[in-house]
Scaffold this motif. Structure first.
Motif, PDB file in Angstrom:
ATOM      1  N   VAL A   1       2.704   4.354   1.018  1.00  0.00           N
ATOM      2  CA  VAL A   1       2.470   5.618   0.328  1.00  0.00           C
ATOM      3  C   VAL A   1       1.279   5.497  -0.617  1.00  0.00           C
ATOM      4  O   VAL A   1       0.413   6.386  -0.676  1.00  0.00           O
ATOM      5  CB  VAL A   1       3.738   6.059  -0.435  1.00  0.00           C
ATOM      6  CG1 VAL A   1       3.440   7.254  -1.340  1.00  0.00           C
ATOM      7  CG2 VAL A   1       4.858   6.413   0.541  1.00  0.00           C
ATOM      8  N   LEU A   2       1.192   4.393  -1.352  1.00  0.00           N
ATOM      9  CA  LEU A   2       0.076   4.215  -2.283  1.00  0.00           C
ATOM     10  C   LEU A   2      -1.259   4.146  -1.545  1.00  0.00           C
ATOM     11  O   LEU A   2      -2.274   4.664  -2.037  1.00  0.00           O
ATOM     12  CB  LEU A   2       0.280   2.962  -3.120  1.00  0.00           C
ATOM     13  CG  LEU A   2       1.348   3.031  -4.213  1.00  0.00           C
ATOM     14  CD1 LEU A   2       1.382   1.727  -4.991  1.00  0.00           C
ATOM     15  CD2 LEU A   2       1.111   4.197  -5.168  1.00  0.00           C
ATOM     16  N   ASP A   3      -1.284   3.507  -0.381  1.00  0.00           N
ATOM     17  CA  ASP A   3      -2.517   3.497   0.409  1.00  0.00           C
ATOM     18  C   ASP A   3      -2.920   4.914   0.811  1.00  0.00           C
ATOM     19  O   ASP A   3      -4.102   5.281   0.767  1.00  0.00           O
ATOM     20  CB  ASP A   3      -2.344   2.624   1.655  1.00  0.00           C
ATOM     21  CG  ASP A   3      -2.455   1.136   1.357  1.00  0.00           C
ATOM     22  OD1 ASP A   3      -3.006   0.778   0.293  1.00  0.00           O
ATOM     23  OD2 ASP A   3      -2.001   0.328   2.193  1.00  0.00           O
ATOM     24  N   LEU A   4      -1.936   5.713   1.219  1.00  0.00           N
ATOM     25  CA  LEU A   4      -2.213   7.110   1.552  1.00  0.00           C
ATOM     26  C   LEU A   4      -2.763   7.858   0.341  1.00  0.00           C
ATOM     27  O   LEU A   4      -3.724   8.624   0.444  1.00  0.00           O
ATOM     28  CB  LEU A   4      -0.939   7.779   2.058  1.00  0.00           C
ATOM     29  CG  LEU A   4      -1.022   9.287   2.326  1.00  0.00           C
ATOM     30  CD1 LEU A   4      -1.914   9.568   3.534  1.00  0.00           C
ATOM     31  CD2 LEU A   4       0.374   9.871   2.535  1.00  0.00           C
ATOM     32  N   LEU A   5      -2.176   7.621  -0.825  1.00  0.00           N
ATOM     33  CA  LEU A   5      -2.614   8.312  -2.032  1.00  0.00           C
ATOM     34  C   LEU A   5      -4.018   7.884  -2.449  1.00  0.00           C
ATOM     35  O   LEU A   5      -4.789   8.707  -2.967  1.00  0.00           O
ATOM     36  CB  LEU A   5      -1.626   8.064  -3.180  1.00  0.00           C
ATOM     37  CG  LEU A   5      -0.197   8.570  -2.981  1.00  0.00           C
ATOM     38  CD1 LEU A   5       0.559   8.521  -4.305  1.00  0.00           C
ATOM     39  CD2 LEU A   5      -0.160   9.962  -2.399  1.00  0.00           C
TER      40      LEU A   5
ATOM     41  N   GLN B   1      -4.061  15.779   6.801  1.00  0.00           N
ATOM     42  CA  GLN B   1      -2.933  15.938   5.887  1.00  0.00           C
ATOM     43  C   GLN B   1      -3.317  15.702   4.426  1.00  0.00           C
ATOM     44  O   GLN B   1      -2.547  16.029   3.520  1.00  0.00           O
ATOM     45  CB  GLN B   1      -1.794  14.981   6.262  1.00  0.00           C
ATOM     46  CG  GLN B   1      -1.208  15.225   7.637  1.00  0.00           C
ATOM     47  CD  GLN B   1      -0.046  14.294   7.923  1.00  0.00           C
ATOM     48  OE1 GLN B   1       1.081  14.560   7.545  1.00  0.00           O
ATOM     49  NE2 GLN B   1      -0.338  13.187   8.589  1.00  0.00           N
ATOM     50  N   LEU B   2      -4.504  15.132   4.195  1.00  0.00           N
ATOM     51  CA  LEU B   2      -4.874  14.742   2.835  1.00  0.00           C
ATOM     52  C   LEU B   2      -4.967  15.926   1.874  1.00  0.00           C
ATOM     53  O   LEU B   2      -4.518  15.809   0.718  1.00  0.00           O
ATOM     54  CB  LEU B   2      -6.181  13.952   2.855  1.00  0.00           C
ATOM     55  CG  LEU B   2      -6.135  12.634   3.651  1.00  0.00           C
ATOM     56  CD1 LEU B   2      -7.492  11.939   3.600  1.00  0.00           C
ATOM     57  CD2 LEU B   2      -5.038  11.715   3.119  1.00  0.00           C
ATOM     58  N   PRO B   3      -5.522  17.076   2.276  1.00  0.00           N
ATOM     59  CA  PRO B   3      -5.531  18.204   1.336  1.00  0.00           C
ATOM     60  C   PRO B   3      -4.137  18.645   0.918  1.00  0.00           C
ATOM     61  O   PRO B   3      -3.923  19.031  -0.244  1.00  0.00           O
ATOM     62  CB  PRO B   3      -6.254  19.305   2.124  1.00  0.00           C
ATOM     63  CG  PRO B   3      -7.124  18.570   3.091  1.00  0.00           C
ATOM     64  CD  PRO B   3      -6.309  17.369   3.496  1.00  0.00           C
ATOM     65  N   ALA B   4      -3.170  18.584   1.833  1.00  0.00           N
ATOM     66  CA  ALA B   4      -1.794  18.961   1.491  1.00  0.00           C
ATOM     67  C   ALA B   4      -1.186  17.977   0.501  1.00  0.00           C
ATOM     68  O   ALA B   4      -0.441  18.373  -0.413  1.00  0.00           O
ATOM     69  CB  ALA B   4      -0.942  19.044   2.756  1.00  0.00           C
ATOM     70  N   VAL B   5      -1.491  16.685   0.676  1.00  0.00           N
ATOM     71  CA  VAL B   5      -1.010  15.674  -0.267  1.00  0.00           C
ATOM     72  C   VAL B   5      -1.581  15.947  -1.646  1.00  0.00           C
ATOM     73  O   VAL B   5      -0.858  15.980  -2.661  1.00  0.00           O
ATOM     74  CB  VAL B   5      -1.402  14.261   0.214  1.00  0.00           C
ATOM     75  CG1 VAL B   5      -1.101  13.223  -0.867  1.00  0.00           C
ATOM     76  CG2 VAL B   5      -0.669  13.911   1.506  1.00  0.00           C
TER      77      VAL B   5
ATOM     78  N   VAL C   1      -6.479   7.176  -0.471  1.00  0.00           N
ATOM     79  CA  VAL C   1      -7.405   7.938   0.365  1.00  0.00           C
ATOM     80  C   VAL C   1      -7.394   9.414  -0.038  1.00  0.00           C
ATOM     81  O   VAL C   1      -8.441  10.071  -0.100  1.00  0.00           O
ATOM     82  CB  VAL C   1      -7.040   7.774   1.854  1.00  0.00           C
ATOM     83  CG1 VAL C   1      -7.965   8.599   2.727  1.00  0.00           C
ATOM     84  CG2 VAL C   1      -7.115   6.298   2.256  1.00  0.00           C
ATOM     85  N   ALA C   2      -6.198   9.955  -0.328  1.00  0.00           N
ATOM     86  CA  ALA C   2      -6.101  11.360  -0.727  1.00  0.00           C
ATOM     87  C   ALA C   2      -6.849  11.631  -2.027  1.00  0.00           C
ATOM     88  O   ALA C   2      -7.344  12.740  -2.254  1.00  0.00           O
ATOM     89  CB  ALA C   2      -4.634  11.760  -0.877  1.00  0.00           C
TER      90      ALA C   2
END
Length: 310
Positions: free
Chosen positions: A154-158, A26-30, A160-161
């Motif tokens: 959300v910030l943790d996800l960002l 999902q990271l490229p979509a983010v 990594v993205a």
């Protein structure tokens, strides 16, 4: 601008990220969504929809109180209390001349002191809770706890993205500031006909790191701006939160991601009694954080002052 013109762009294409099953795929979509629009949707967040409904129900009782009662809690932009009609013109922050925004807000913010008297006196003051709706305080405090946890996820996800360590952002949210607005958008029977160029909220970007928005669908609702699509309606999913990044986050990424420009359309002529309410959590960072040479909270204060109409 006519309402027909304002809606001509259709609905924006934004990805929905399932936080309960977030994977590297999902990271490229983010990354793409934050480069192109500064917006995405998140599901799998675990926040009780019943809690959000209760907050709206209680807050609506407050907003329908007589004006003189609400005036007891009136504050300026950046304060904790009631922001009445015309208190803000969000377009001012980006240099767009607009009439005042057609909304009212109950505004709350971080209040747990840091122990630094100067910081606490500006950023961690007690909230003001309307005595007429005593149920609101425990509901909002529960919600704010959930929003802090969700924003850090959300910030943790960002992090990594962005290609960094997971705590690239959250290492700076140990004792953060935040703002929380319950925005009420009444219908035309209260606001009258909008002036030319007047919105429920004028075009702007948010100022912090991420904004977590729980919104209602409506004709006079949220629009987002992209270079490719111009102004388009934001997609709506009642099970998901709408998330956008703000100016501090855009600066943190060196401009790779864009601060999500958006607006809320005026109350529509073909649905004049439409009444919407949004729960808006503005997440920031720990005071003293410097981002690409910009002192975070000096910037936040300047932007809050910019949108005040008085």
């Amino acid at each position: 601008m006519s309402e027909a013109t304002s809606r001509a762009g259709g609905t924006a294409s934004l990805p929905t990220i399932d936080l309960a099953r977030a994977t590297d795929t999902q990271l490229p979509a983010v990354d793409r969504a934050l480069r192109e629009a500064g917006f995405l949707l998140v599901s799998g967040h675990g926040v009780d929809p019943g809690l959000r409904a209760e907050i709206r129900s209680v807050a609506r009782r407050f907003f329908h109180l007589p004006q003189d009662v609400k005036e007891r809690y009136a504050v300026r932009v950046g304060g904790r209390g009631w922001l009445g009609p015309g208190a803000e013109a969000n377009g001012y922050a980006e240099g767009t001349a607009t009439p005042p925004d057609l909304k009212e807000s109950l505004s709350f913010a971080a209040e747990e002191p840091t122990g630094d008297p100067a910081v606490d006196a500006e950023w961690f003051l007690p909230n003001s809770w309307p005595a007429e709706v005593p149920e609101l305080k425990p509901l909002v405090e529960t919600y704010l706890t959930g929003m802090k946890e969700l924003s850090d996820r959300v910030l943790d996800l960002l992090g990594v993205a962005l290609g960094e360590e997971r705590d690239f952002f959250t290492r700076h949210t140990g004792h953060p500031t935040f703002g929380f607005n319950i925005n009420w958008y009444p219908g035309r029977e209260r606001t009258g006909d909008p002036e030319p160029g007047q919105f429920r909220i004028g075009p702007h970007t948010d100022f912090g790191t991420v904004t977590v928005l729980d919104r209602e669908a409506g004709k006079g609702g949220l629009q987002v701006f992209t270079d490719a699509g111009g102004w388009q309606d934001a997609p709506y999913d009642p099970a998901a939160f709408t998330v956008n990044i703000g100016d501090l986050m855009a600066g943190w990424t060196g401009g790779r991601w864009r601060s999500g420009r958006h607006r809320v359309l005026p109350p529509p002529a073909d649905a004049p009694t439409e009444e919407l309410m949004s729960l808006v959590y503005f997440y920031e960072c720990t005071p003293g954080t410097t981002i690409h040479g910009i002192e975070s909270h000096g910037y936040l204060r300047a932007q809050l002052d910019a949108i005040a109409t008085e």
